[in-house]
Design a protein around this motif. Structure first.
Motif, PDB file in Angstrom:
ATOM      1  N   UNK A 165       0.817  -1.098   0.003  1.00  0.00           N
ATOM      2  CA  UNK A 165       0.135   0.052  -0.034  1.00  0.00           C
ATOM      3  C   UNK A 165       0.822   1.158   0.002  1.00  0.00           C
ATOM      4  N   UNK A 166       2.087   0.840   0.314  1.00  0.00           N
ATOM      5  CA  UNK A 166       3.071   2.188   0.130  1.00  0.00           C
ATOM      6  C   UNK A 166       3.306   2.664  -1.030  1.00  0.00           C
ATOM      7  N   UNK A 167       3.244   1.845  -2.046  1.00  0.00           N
ATOM      8  CA  UNK A 167       3.366   2.053  -3.619  1.00  0.00           C
ATOM      9  C   UNK A 167       2.073   2.834  -3.863  1.00  0.00           C
ATOM     10  N   UNK A 168       0.878   2.285  -3.499  1.00  0.00           N
ATOM     11  CA  UNK A 168      -0.368   2.992  -3.988  1.00  0.00           C
ATOM     12  C   UNK A 168      -0.386   4.342  -3.355  1.00  0.00           C
ATOM     13  N   UNK A 169       0.181   4.713  -2.294  1.00  0.00           N
ATOM     14  CA  UNK A 169       0.037   6.188  -1.450  1.00  0.00           C
ATOM     15  C   UNK A 169       1.122   6.800  -2.188  1.00  0.00           C
ATOM     16  N   UNK A 170       2.133   6.332  -2.758  1.00  0.00           N
ATOM     17  CA  UNK A 170       3.214   7.128  -3.535  1.00  0.00           C
ATOM     18  C   UNK A 170       2.445   7.624  -4.950  1.00  0.00           C
ATOM     19  N   UNK A 171       1.980   6.748  -5.625  1.00  0.00           N
ATOM     20  CA  UNK A 171       1.188   6.979  -6.955  1.00  0.00           C
ATOM     21  C   UNK A 171       0.128   8.152  -6.496  1.00  0.00           C
ATOM     22  N   UNK A 172      -0.647   7.861  -5.360  1.00  0.00           N
ATOM     23  CA  UNK A 172      -1.567   8.895  -5.331  1.00  0.00           C
ATOM     24  C   UNK A 172      -0.747  10.363  -4.975  1.00  0.00           C
ATOM     25  N   UNK A 173       0.232  10.374  -4.297  1.00  0.00           N
ATOM     26  CA  UNK A 173       0.803  11.725  -3.895  1.00  0.00           C
ATOM     27  C   UNK A 173       1.400  12.214  -5.175  1.00  0.00           C
ATOM     28  N   UNK A 174       2.054  11.364  -6.248  1.00  0.00           N
ATOM     29  CA  UNK A 174       2.374  11.702  -7.510  1.00  0.00           C
ATOM     30  C   UNK A 174       1.322  12.266  -8.305  1.00  0.00           C
ATOM     31  N   UNK A 175       0.220  11.856  -8.266  1.00  0.00           N
ATOM     32  CA  UNK A 175      -0.611  12.233  -9.016  1.00  0.00           C
ATOM     33  C   UNK A 175      -1.212  13.832  -8.737  1.00  0.00           C
ATOM     34  N   UNK A 176      -1.315  14.047  -7.320  1.00  0.00           N
ATOM     35  CA  UNK A 176      -1.353  15.256  -6.638  1.00  0.00           C
ATOM     36  C   UNK A 176      -0.322  16.239  -7.169  1.00  0.00           C
ATOM     37  N   UNK A 177       0.851  15.786  -7.127  1.00  0.00           N
ATOM     38  CA  UNK A 177       2.058  16.845  -7.774  1.00  0.00           C
ATOM     39  C   UNK A 177       1.673  17.091  -9.416  1.00  0.00           C
ATOM     40  N   UNK A 178       1.462  16.102  -9.858  1.00  0.00           N
ATOM     41  CA  UNK A 178       1.315  16.317 -11.211  1.00  0.00           C
ATOM     42  C   UNK A 178       0.110  17.082 -11.698  1.00  0.00           C
ATOM     43  N   UNK A 179      -1.067  17.056 -10.813  1.00  0.00           N
ATOM     44  CA  UNK A 179      -1.930  17.666 -10.985  1.00  0.00           C
ATOM     45  C   UNK A 179      -1.981  19.221 -10.851  1.00  0.00           C
TER      46      UNK A 179
ATOM     47  N   UNK B  36      15.139  16.382  -8.737  1.00  0.00           N
ATOM     48  CA  UNK B  36      16.312  15.995  -9.187  1.00  0.00           C
ATOM     49  C   UNK B  36      16.893  15.177  -7.950  1.00  0.00           C
ATOM     50  N   UNK B  37      16.306  14.787  -6.892  1.00  0.00           N
ATOM     51  CA  UNK B  37      16.614  13.718  -6.057  1.00  0.00           C
ATOM     52  C   UNK B  37      16.550  12.358  -6.732  1.00  0.00           C
ATOM     53  N   UNK B  38      17.087  11.451  -6.423  1.00  0.00           N
ATOM     54  CA  UNK B  38      17.201  10.384  -7.078  1.00  0.00           C
ATOM     55  C   UNK B  38      15.848   9.497  -7.572  1.00  0.00           C
ATOM     56  N   UNK B  39      14.991   9.346  -6.309  1.00  0.00           N
ATOM     57  CA  UNK B  39      13.807   8.586  -6.268  1.00  0.00           C
ATOM     58  C   UNK B  39      12.724   9.473  -7.040  1.00  0.00           C
ATOM     59  N   UNK B  40      12.648  10.680  -6.837  1.00  0.00           N
ATOM     60  CA  UNK B  40      11.429  11.393  -7.331  1.00  0.00           C
ATOM     61  C   UNK B  40      11.086  11.176  -8.753  1.00  0.00           C
ATOM     62  N   UNK B  41      12.030  11.103  -9.866  1.00  0.00           N
ATOM     63  CA  UNK B  41      11.733  11.007 -11.185  1.00  0.00           C
ATOM     64  C   UNK B  41      10.878   9.470 -11.452  1.00  0.00           C
ATOM     65  N   UNK B  42      11.563   8.563 -10.672  1.00  0.00           N
ATOM     66  CA  UNK B  42      10.781   7.201 -10.894  1.00  0.00           C
ATOM     67  C   UNK B  42       9.194   7.201 -10.356  1.00  0.00           C
ATOM     68  N   UNK B  43       9.016   7.721  -9.173  1.00  0.00           N
ATOM     69  CA  UNK B  43       7.568   7.804  -8.648  1.00  0.00           C
ATOM     70  C   UNK B  43       6.892   8.812  -9.466  1.00  0.00           C
ATOM     71  N   UNK B  44       7.425  10.020 -10.087  1.00  0.00           N
ATOM     72  CA  UNK B  44       6.857  10.795 -10.978  1.00  0.00           C
ATOM     73  C   UNK B  44       6.404   9.777 -12.350  1.00  0.00           C
ATOM     74  N   UNK B  45       7.356   8.822 -12.830  1.00  0.00           N
ATOM     75  CA  UNK B  45       7.002   7.912 -13.912  1.00  0.00           C
ATOM     76  C   UNK B  45       5.719   7.158 -13.530  1.00  0.00           C
ATOM     77  N   UNK B  46       5.762   6.694 -12.547  1.00  0.00           N
ATOM     78  CA  UNK B  46       4.593   5.934 -11.923  1.00  0.00           C
ATOM     79  C   UNK B  46       3.298   6.843 -12.067  1.00  0.00           C
ATOM     80  N   UNK B  47       3.283   7.627 -11.411  1.00  0.00           N
ATOM     81  CA  UNK B  47       2.162   8.865 -11.221  1.00  0.00           C
ATOM     82  C   UNK B  47       1.880   9.325 -12.616  1.00  0.00           C
ATOM     83  N   UNK B  48       2.837   9.581 -13.558  1.00  0.00           N
ATOM     84  CA  UNK B  48       2.582  10.091 -14.872  1.00  0.00           C
ATOM     85  C   UNK B  48       1.824   9.135 -15.643  1.00  0.00           C
ATOM     86  N   UNK B  49       2.393   7.879 -15.610  1.00  0.00           N
ATOM     87  CA  UNK B  49       1.662   6.584 -16.291  1.00  0.00           C
ATOM     88  C   UNK B  49       0.339   6.604 -15.912  1.00  0.00           C
ATOM     89  N   UNK B  50      -0.095   6.583 -14.646  1.00  0.00           N
ATOM     90  CA  UNK B  50      -1.334   6.322 -13.959  1.00  0.00           C
ATOM     91  C   UNK B  50      -2.437   7.630 -14.424  1.00  0.00           C
TER      92      UNK B  50
END
Length: 457
Positions: free
Chosen positions: A402-416, A433-447
Motif C-alpha cells: 500500500x506504500x506504492x499505492x500511496x506514492x502514486x496517489x501523492x504523485x498524481x496530486x503533484x502532477x495535477x 532532481x533527487x534520485x527517487x522522485x523521477x521514478x515515482x513521477x514516472x509511475x504517477x504520470x503513467x497512471x
C-alpha cells in the motif's frame, strides 16, 4: 505466551498420510494469523494486534491434539532444521544488554527454523551435536528443490532435501521412518498429492521433506569425482545425491497477506491499475491468496468462459505459448504459478505489447532480470536481496504494497498541481532532481495520463 518468542506456543498434530482427508469443495479457512504464524516470522507484533490475536485465540473453540515427540517427528525436524540457510538466534545487539530474537534468511526458511525451535531442535542444537555441512546444492527454480549433505560422528553422511512436493516426489522411492518405511507406490503418491491439495486450498505454501543415508563419507567421494571430471561436477554430484530419497512428510506454511493488501488492490483497480501476481507457489495456493486480496473474483462464473480460462495459468502452460498465442488471449493472466525468472520477463514483454506501462515488485535474486526490464522496478528494502535492490529503480523501505499505492496517489496530486500552476512546476522540477522522485513521477504520470497500467507482484 509471548508472541515474540519462537520457542513458546503450541504445535498441534495434523492428519497422517494414512488418514488422508479428501479435499472438500469449500474448505474452511483456519485462522493461522491468530496462532501467531506472522509473529514467528517477524518477531515484531504491534501491541494492539497482539491483544486482538490473544482475544481471538481465547474465543476459538477448536480442540486440537498436541504434538508429542517421537522418532519420525524428530527425523522430520532434523531435516527442516539442517536443510535450511536461515538462522534464528537470541543475541545481544551492539550497545544493548538485553537479548532479543534475531533472524536472517528467507521468510519460509525462517518459519521452518522456528518450527524446529519449538522443540528445541534448531540448527544450532544439531551442530552442537557434531553435525557439519559438507556440501550444498542450492535451490534451483528449474527443479524447485534444494539439498544439503552433512557429516556427523557416524561413518556415513546424511542427505537432506526439501522443495516443491511434485519435484521431491520425483526423486523419492520410499516413505516413512525406521521400521515404518515402505515403498513409495503410485497409490501412496496420489494420497500425498491429495493431502497437499488440502493444504494449498487453504492458501498454504506446501513443501515436501526427504532424506537418505549416503553409505560412505560424501566429502571424500566429491573430491574423487572432482579429480576425474573438469566440467559438470556439481550436476553429476547433484544427480547422485537427489535420488532414492525417503519422503518424511509435508509442511504447510501460511504467510497471511497484510491487512492493508486487499484495500490497496482495490484502490489500484479504481485507479485503472491492474495487479498481476507471479509466484513460485502452487497454483491452488496462488489462487486462494489472489481471491483473498481481491486480485481475482471469488466467483469465477461472473467472468465469461474464455476470460475465466485465462485468468490463472501455470508457468509451464504460459511459457509453452508463442507470443502470437499470448497476444490472442482475451486477457493476460492475473495469476501465474510456479514461475521461473523467464516467465516474469515474458509477462512484462506481453504487457508492453498491449501498450501497458509496467511496474514490477520483487525481493529475490531471481527477480533481478524482471526488475531491470520493467519500466519501474521496485525492490523490497527490508526482505530484498542486494542483487534485487541493485536492479531496481525504487527501493521500498517498509515492504508494504500500500506504500506504492500511496506514492502514486501523492504523485498524481503533484502532477495535477504542476499542470495548474506553472510557478509550482518550476519548483517541483528542482525537487525532482533527487534520485527517487523521477521514478515515482514516472509511475504517477503513467497512471494519470493512461488507464492502461499494470503492477506485477
Amino acid at each position: 505466551m509471548d508472541p515474540n518468542d519462537p520457542t513458546q506456543g503450541t504445535v498441534t498434530q495434523n492428519v497422517s498420510i494414512q488418514g488422508i482427508e479428501e479435499p472438500q469443495p469449500e474448505v474452511k479457512r483456519v485462522n493461522y494469523d491468530q496462532q501467531f504464524s506472522a509473529a514467528a516470522l517477524t518477531f515484531d507484533v504491534p501491541a494492539e494486534k497482539a491483544i486482538k490475536d490473544q482475544l481471538n485465540g481465547e474465543n476459538s473453540n477448536a480442540e486440537e491434539e498436541g504434538a508429542e515427540m517421537n522418532p519420525p517427528l524428530e527425523q522430520f525436524l532434523q531435516t527442516v532444521a539442517l536443510c535450511n540457510l536461515a538462522t534464528v538466534l537470541k543475541e545481544k545487539p551492539k550497545g544493548s544488554n538485553e537479548e532479543i530474537w534475531q533472524t536472517t534468511g528467507e521468510p519460509t526458511e525462517i518459519a521452518l527454523q522456528v518450527l524446529a525451535w519449538r522443540f528445541q531442535m534448531g540448527k544450532k542444537s544439531w551442530e552442537r551435536q557434531g553435525f557439519k555441512q559438507v556440501a550444498e546444492f542450492p535451490f534451483d527454480s528449474s527443479i524447485k528443490r534444494m539439498s544439503v549433505v552433512y557429516n556427523s560422528r557416524a561413518e556415513n553422511s546424511l542427505i537432506f532435501t526439501k522443495g516443491a512436493v511434485e519435484r521431491v516426489l520425483d526423486v523419492c522411492t520410499t516413505i516413512g521412518s525406521g521400521k515404518n518405511q515402505e515403498p513409495l507406490t503410485e497409490d501412496i503418491k496420489e494420497k500425498v498429492v491429495k493431502q497437499m491439495n488440502v493444504f494449498v486450498n487453504q492458501g498454504q505454501r506446501v513443501l515436501a521433506v526427504a532424506m537418505r543415508t549416503w553409505n560412505s563419507d560424501f566429502k571424500k567421494h566429491a573430491a574423487s569425482v572432482a579429480q576425474e571430471k573438469t566440467k559438470g561436477v556439481e550436476d553429476v554430484l547433484r544427480g547422485e545425491v537427489e535420488q532414492d530419497l525417503t519422503l518424511l512428510g509435508l509442511v504447510g506454511i501460511y504467510d497471511p497477506p497484510g491487512d492493508e493488501s486487499k484495500g490497496a488492490v482495490q484502490q489500484c483497480a479504481e485507479a485503472g491499475i491492474k495487479v498481476h501476481m507471479l509466484t513460485g507457489s502452487h497454483p491452488a495456493t496462488a489462487t486462494a491468496i489472489a481471491k483473498e486480496i481481491g486480485i481475482i473474483p471469488h466467483n469465477m462464473s461472473v467472468l465469461s468462459p474464455d476470460v475465466a480460462a485465462s485468468i490463472v495459468k501455470k508457468a509451464t502452460d504460459f511459457d509453452s505459448m508463442t507470443d502470437e498465442e499470448i497476444d490472442a488471449m482475451p486477457e493476460l493472466p492475473l495469476v501465474i504459478a510456479r514461475c521461473a525468472p523467464s516467465t516474469k520477463t515474458r509477462m512484462i514483454e506481453a504487457l508492453r505489447r498491449r501498450g501497458c506501462f509496467v511496474a514490477m515488485t520483487g525481493d529475490g535474486v531471481n527477480n533481478a532480470p524482471s526488475l531491470s526490464k520493467a519500466d519501474v522496478g521496485i525492490a523490497m528494502g527490508l526482505a530484498g536481496s542486494d542483487v534485487a535492490k541493485s536492479a531496481a529503480k525504487i527501493i521500498l523501505t517498509d515492504d508494504r504494497f500500500n506504500s506504492i499505492v500511496s506514492a502514486i496517489s501523492q504523485g498524481r496530486c503533484m502532477l495535477d498541481l504542476m499542470s495548474r500552476k506553472p510557478l509550482l512546476r518550476l519548483s517541483l522540477r528542482m525537487i525532482g532532481s533527487t534520485p527517487s522522485c523521477p521514478q515515482l513521477a514516472k509511475v504517477a504520470a503513467c497512471s494519470t495520463t493512461s488507464r492502461n497500467s499494470s503492477f506485477i507482484c
